[in-house]
Design a protein around this motif. Structure first.
Motif, mmCIF file in Angstrom:
data_model
loop_
_atom_site.group_PDB
_atom_site.id
_atom_site.type_symbol
_atom_site.label_atom_id
_atom_site.label_comp_id
_atom_site.label_asym_id
_atom_site.label_seq_id
_atom_site.Cartn_x
_atom_site.Cartn_y
_atom_site.Cartn_z
ATOM 1 N N SER A 19 12.782 5.461 -3.405
ATOM 2 C CA SER A 19 13.695 5.534 -2.542
ATOM 3 C C SER A 19 13.305 4.503 -1.239
ATOM 4 O O SER A 19 14.020 3.993 -0.495
ATOM 5 C CB SER A 19 13.831 6.862 -1.825
ATOM 6 N N ILE A 20 11.986 4.489 -1.029
ATOM 7 C CA ILE A 20 11.297 3.377 -0.141
ATOM 8 C C ILE A 20 11.690 1.988 -0.447
ATOM 9 O O ILE A 20 12.099 1.199 0.126
ATOM 10 C CB ILE A 20 9.732 3.684 -0.001
ATOM 11 N N PHE A 21 11.473 1.668 -1.675
ATOM 12 C CA PHE A 21 11.515 0.309 -2.277
ATOM 13 C C PHE A 21 13.075 -0.249 -2.030
ATOM 14 O O PHE A 21 13.360 -1.405 -1.916
ATOM 15 C CB PHE A 21 11.061 0.436 -3.724
ATOM 16 N N ASN A 22 14.071 0.967 -2.537
ATOM 17 C CA ASN A 22 15.365 0.371 -2.363
ATOM 18 C C ASN A 22 16.021 0.160 -1.124
ATOM 19 O O ASN A 22 16.934 -0.396 -0.856
ATOM 20 C CB ASN A 22 16.202 1.595 -3.167
ATOM 21 N N GLN A 23 15.258 0.585 -0.028
ATOM 22 C CA GLN A 23 15.645 0.247 1.374
ATOM 23 C C GLN A 23 15.066 -1.053 1.839
ATOM 24 O O GLN A 23 15.385 -1.426 3.123
ATOM 25 C CB GLN A 23 15.190 1.388 2.350
ATOM 26 N N ARG A 39 0.912 -1.120 0.010
ATOM 27 C CA ARG A 39 0.166 -0.194 -0.135
ATOM 28 C C ARG A 39 0.863 1.222 0.004
ATOM 29 O O ARG A 39 0.578 2.293 -0.618
ATOM 30 C CB ARG A 39 -0.955 0.092 1.407
ATOM 31 N N ILE A 40 1.914 1.123 0.895
ATOM 32 C CA ILE A 40 2.955 2.273 0.885
ATOM 33 C C ILE A 40 3.514 2.550 -0.808
ATOM 34 O O ILE A 40 3.584 3.753 -1.160
ATOM 35 C CB ILE A 40 4.057 2.088 1.885
ATOM 36 N N LEU A 41 3.850 1.428 -1.408
ATOM 37 C CA LEU A 41 4.587 1.776 -2.643
ATOM 38 C C LEU A 41 3.507 2.230 -3.552
ATOM 39 O O LEU A 41 3.796 3.084 -4.376
ATOM 40 C CB LEU A 41 5.034 0.506 -3.199
ATOM 41 N N ASN A 69 1.439 6.498 -15.634
ATOM 42 C CA ASN A 69 1.876 7.189 -16.815
ATOM 43 C C ASN A 69 3.361 7.702 -16.688
ATOM 44 O O ASN A 69 4.017 8.692 -17.141
ATOM 45 C CB ASN A 69 1.052 8.233 -17.406
ATOM 46 N N TYR A 70 4.417 6.914 -15.636
ATOM 47 C CA TYR A 70 5.504 7.288 -15.700
ATOM 48 C C TYR A 70 6.441 6.418 -16.821
ATOM 49 O O TYR A 70 5.810 5.852 -17.580
ATOM 50 C CB TYR A 70 6.230 6.702 -14.164
ATOM 51 N N HIS A 71 7.570 6.901 -16.903
ATOM 52 C CA HIS A 71 8.283 6.306 -18.011
ATOM 53 C C HIS A 71 8.538 4.793 -17.980
ATOM 54 O O HIS A 71 8.976 4.141 -16.960
ATOM 55 C CB HIS A 71 9.818 6.874 -17.760
ATOM 56 N N THR A 72 8.065 4.391 -19.021
ATOM 57 C CA THR A 72 8.342 2.838 -19.387
ATOM 58 C C THR A 72 9.725 2.273 -18.894
ATOM 59 O O THR A 72 9.589 1.045 -18.337
ATOM 60 C CB THR A 72 7.873 2.485 -20.616
ATOM 61 N N HIS A 73 10.695 2.958 -19.062
ATOM 62 C CA HIS A 73 12.147 2.424 -18.823
ATOM 63 C C HIS A 73 12.294 2.040 -17.438
ATOM 64 O O HIS A 73 13.035 1.131 -17.106
ATOM 65 C CB HIS A 73 13.320 3.411 -19.162
ATOM 66 N N ILE A 74 11.420 2.924 -16.556
ATOM 67 C CA ILE A 74 11.685 2.577 -15.003
ATOM 68 C C ILE A 74 10.913 1.170 -14.613
ATOM 69 O O ILE A 74 11.559 0.645 -13.769
ATOM 70 C CB ILE A 74 10.996 3.771 -14.069
ATOM 71 N N ALA A 75 9.922 1.051 -15.495
ATOM 72 C CA ALA A 75 9.225 -0.472 -15.071
ATOM 73 C C ALA A 75 10.222 -1.493 -15.479
ATOM 74 O O ALA A 75 10.315 -2.674 -14.767
ATOM 75 C CB ALA A 75 7.855 -0.273 -15.873
ATOM 76 N N PHE A 76 10.882 -1.199 -16.910
ATOM 77 C CA PHE A 76 11.694 -2.227 -17.304
ATOM 78 C C PHE A 76 13.043 -2.421 -16.463
ATOM 79 O O PHE A 76 13.474 -3.667 -16.116
ATOM 80 C CB PHE A 76 12.067 -2.197 -18.658
ATOM 81 N N SER A 77 13.414 -1.240 -15.897
ATOM 82 C CA SER A 77 14.540 -1.493 -15.118
ATOM 83 C C SER A 77 14.159 -2.483 -13.817
ATOM 84 O O SER A 77 15.015 -3.056 -13.158
ATOM 85 C CB SER A 77 15.020 -0.081 -14.436
ATOM 86 N N LEU A 78 12.993 -2.259 -13.281
ATOM 87 C CA LEU A 78 12.593 -2.942 -12.015
ATOM 88 C C LEU A 78 12.379 -4.577 -12.459
ATOM 89 O O LEU A 78 12.762 -5.560 -11.571
ATOM 90 C CB LEU A 78 11.121 -2.417 -11.422
ATOM 91 N N TYR A 79 11.981 -4.875 -13.783
ATOM 92 C CA TYR A 79 11.855 -6.093 -14.112
ATOM 93 C C TYR A 79 13.171 -6.748 -14.443
ATOM 94 O O TYR A 79 13.410 -7.976 -13.980
ATOM 95 C CB TYR A 79 11.258 -6.174 -15.611
ATOM 96 N N SER A 80 14.138 -5.964 -14.962
ATOM 97 C CA SER A 80 15.597 -6.478 -14.958
ATOM 98 C C SER A 80 16.225 -6.815 -13.594
ATOM 99 O O SER A 80 16.861 -7.998 -13.361
ATOM 100 C CB SER A 80 16.673 -5.287 -15.509
#
Length: 596
Positions: free
Chosen positions: A61-65, A46-48, A85-96
């Motif tokens: 920053s929360i997720f990285n901690q 819920r926080i994320l 609608n944030y940048h798609t590359h961020i979603a793929f960075s998380l997927y990586s």
């Protein structure tokens, strides 16, 4: 271990859900940390979810901690990043990060959001790579949401065959899956208002009807999105009877006439030649958005009512709506169809001067067409030369078309040279220049163009016309003899030819692309696809019903003159939609006033 219910009813979680500012969220987040909630998976999700909607950097920053984020938390953040609608590359960075993790493996909840993000052309290759990951990481049978997201992904790319294969793999498709495949077949993007109907388009639209019948036989009930797709197919085919039936279905089953459905109906009635019904529906709407206006302005434009289109464009401003890119395209095009050059230029100039919208290639193409149609070829060429971006094929084709109409060979050759670099496989480009050469009796140059087509393995796009008779759509190709009533059709064509000669009609053979005897040219013209469609309609339809024909190419000058006379001789209203506009033939007169 705390239950999900106890977490969801916890005061801090409820406080988090009400946060609409980052400041308030940080206060709630601090309470979640001090109470120990922030170490549990559900509160963390819920926080994320909430923080990513307010500040992505704060959410990251929360997720990285988080020491060891679960796949559930990864999926939650990926989904939220894409949905907001944030940048798609961020979603793929998380997927990586999932892929490189030692213990985590993607699951069925990982992929639907990622496929959603790959719908645009620049991310298409990533989507295809994801498909291979589905095959690698997931075990069949695949989750329903994964199958549906794959179907939607390929449908957005226009790969209807792949979408249909995936649809057939779904054992019990839900409404979302049905709507996705229907929309893929209808190709209902609203970007064109007359457009070029290819054989493939007609086949896809007819298959949309077949699928809709299958849907009705299933236990799934259609909704408004379903009908928007089916109405789009009706518009593509000019299938008025089916379109009216869908409108009646909507009312019979108490479905909502929302703005999406209303816009589709306005477009459908306009593109089926019933502008009065489209406008009646438009004025009865209690509320109209810019998309409704775009459909109605486009309808006025393709029927040759430029002044009415301009009136609606001005009304948009009065009602406080903001025109979009499509508004300017359909309005300038409406001016182009009736030669309102100065009015069209004012609309174009208002984009930057009044609405602070930077014109795109499509708008410059409309401006070139506007100037070219009236013969102001030098100004049109200056626009092409001075526009701030590189001209595309549409722009050069507009210039080539204008050069052909006004007999400017030099400009036509320059336009074709550029078109061959951009679209060497498009037959219409060669045909336009061939027409120009043929009109000047330069048969050697016509042959050169034909050899050029052969060298590039380009086949001429065949003329095709659709005509609706008693709710059934019939297709005719140029010179067609495959129709079940072909003998009757060709016999009627002979009757028509005799009647035209009796009225003193002399065929205009300038558009025949062969150096043959004049009599043979006249014979070739009489078998154009719209002539066959009209002949069939004269023998198969009620004499009091308008004949409605959809043609995939521009009507040639001889067919235009002939159809005017046919409407007078046989006392029939004939409505023809060619690749760019409508022609209403009645009592020997065409609504275009011979300007098309």
């Amino acid at each position: 271990m705390s239950s999900l219910t106890s977490f969801s009813t916890h005061p801090v979680i409820q406080f988090l859900d009400k946060c609409i500012t980052l400041r308030a969220f940080k206060q709630a987040h601090a309470q979640a940390i001090t109470t120990g909630l922030a170490v549990h998976t559900y509160p963390l999700s819920r926080i994320l979810l909430i923080s990513s909607a307010l500040s992505l950097s704060y959410a990251l920053s929360i997720f990285n901690q988080i020491p060891n984020p679960t796949i559930f938390l990864f999926n939650t953040l990926i989904s939220s990043v894409i949905n907001h609608n944030y940048h798609t590359h961020i979603a793929f960075s998380l997927y990586s990060r999932i892929l490189y993790h030692k213990t985590l493996v993607p699951n069925s909840f990982t992929y639907p959001s990622l496929f959603k993000a790959c719908g645009s052309s620049e991310w298409a290759e990533h989507g295809r790579a994801l498909h291979t990951h589905v095959l690698k990481f997931l075990e069949p049978p695949y989750d329903h949401f994964v199958q549906s997201s794959l179907l939607v992904f390929y449908a957005k790319l226009g790969q209807v065959g792949t979408s249909r294969y995936l649809f057939n793999e779904i054992s019990n498709p839900d409404l979302a899956s049905w709507n996705s495949i229907l929309t893929a077949y209808a190709r209902n993007d609203g970007s064109t208002f007359a457009g070029v109907l290819t054989d493939g388009d007609a086949t896809l639209s007819l298959e949309c009807f077949n699928l809709f019948r299958e849907l009705q036989a299933s236990e799934v009930r259609p909704n408004e999105v379903t009908l928007v797709a089916v109405i789009g197919a009706c518009a593509n085919l000019g299938a008025l009877a089916q379109g009216v039936w869908v409108h009646a279905y909507l009312r019979k089953h108490n479905l909502l006439l929302n703005l999406f459905v209303a816009t589709a109906l306005i477009d459908m009635y306009s593109r089926c030649g019933c502008l009065d019904l489209a406008y009646q529906l438009f004025i009865l709407l209690p509320r109209r958005d810019v998309f409704c206006y775009n459909a109605m302005i486009g309808g006025f434009g393709i029927h040759g009512f430029g002044h009415q289109a301009l009136g609606l464009f001005n009304k948009i401003k009065v009602e406080g709506l903001i025109p979009d890119d499509v508004t300017f395209i359909v309005t300038i095009s409406a001016c182009s169809h009736v030669g309102l050059v100065e009015e069209g230029r004012r609309v174009f100039n208002s984009m930057k001067e009044i609405f602070e919208i930077e014109p795109k290639l499509e708008h410059y193409s409309c401006l070139v067409d506007l100037l070219g149609r009236v013969g102001r070829l030098t100004e049109a060429e200056e626009i092409v030369r001075d526009m701030p971006m590189k001209p595309n094929a549409v722009v050069w084709r507009s210039l080539l078309g204008a050069a052909k109409v006004h007999g400017n060979l030099e400009m036509g050759e320059v336009a074709l040279k550029n078109l061959l670099q951009l679209e060497p496989e498009t037959s219409g480009n060669y045909v336009l220049l061939s027409n120009l050469y043929a009109r000047m009796n330069r048969w050697e140059d016509v042959n050169k163009v034909r050899r050029l087509m052969k060298d590039h393995t380009v086949d001429k796009f065949p003329g095709s016309s659709l005509v609706e008779i008693n709710g059934a759509v019939h297709e005719f190709l140029t010179g067609d003899r495959t129709h079940p009533r072909s003998e009757e059709v060709h016999s009627k064509l002979d009757d028509i030819s005799r009647a035209l000669r009796a009225y003193g009609h002399k065929p205009s053979t300038g558009d025949v692309l062969f150096d043959i005897e004049e009599e043979e040219k006249e014979d070739a013209l009489s078998y154009h696809s719209e002539r066959l469609a009209i002949a069939f309609a004269l023998i198969a339809s009620d004499s009091h019903v308008p004949i409605r024909v959809i043609k995939n190419l521009r009507v040639c000058s001889d067919c235009h003159v002939s159809t005017k006379l046919i409407s007078l001789i046989y006392g029939r209203e004939i409505i023809v939609r060619d690749r760019s506009r409508f022609h209403h033939f009645r009592d020997g007169i065409c609504s275009c006033a011979d300007y098309w």
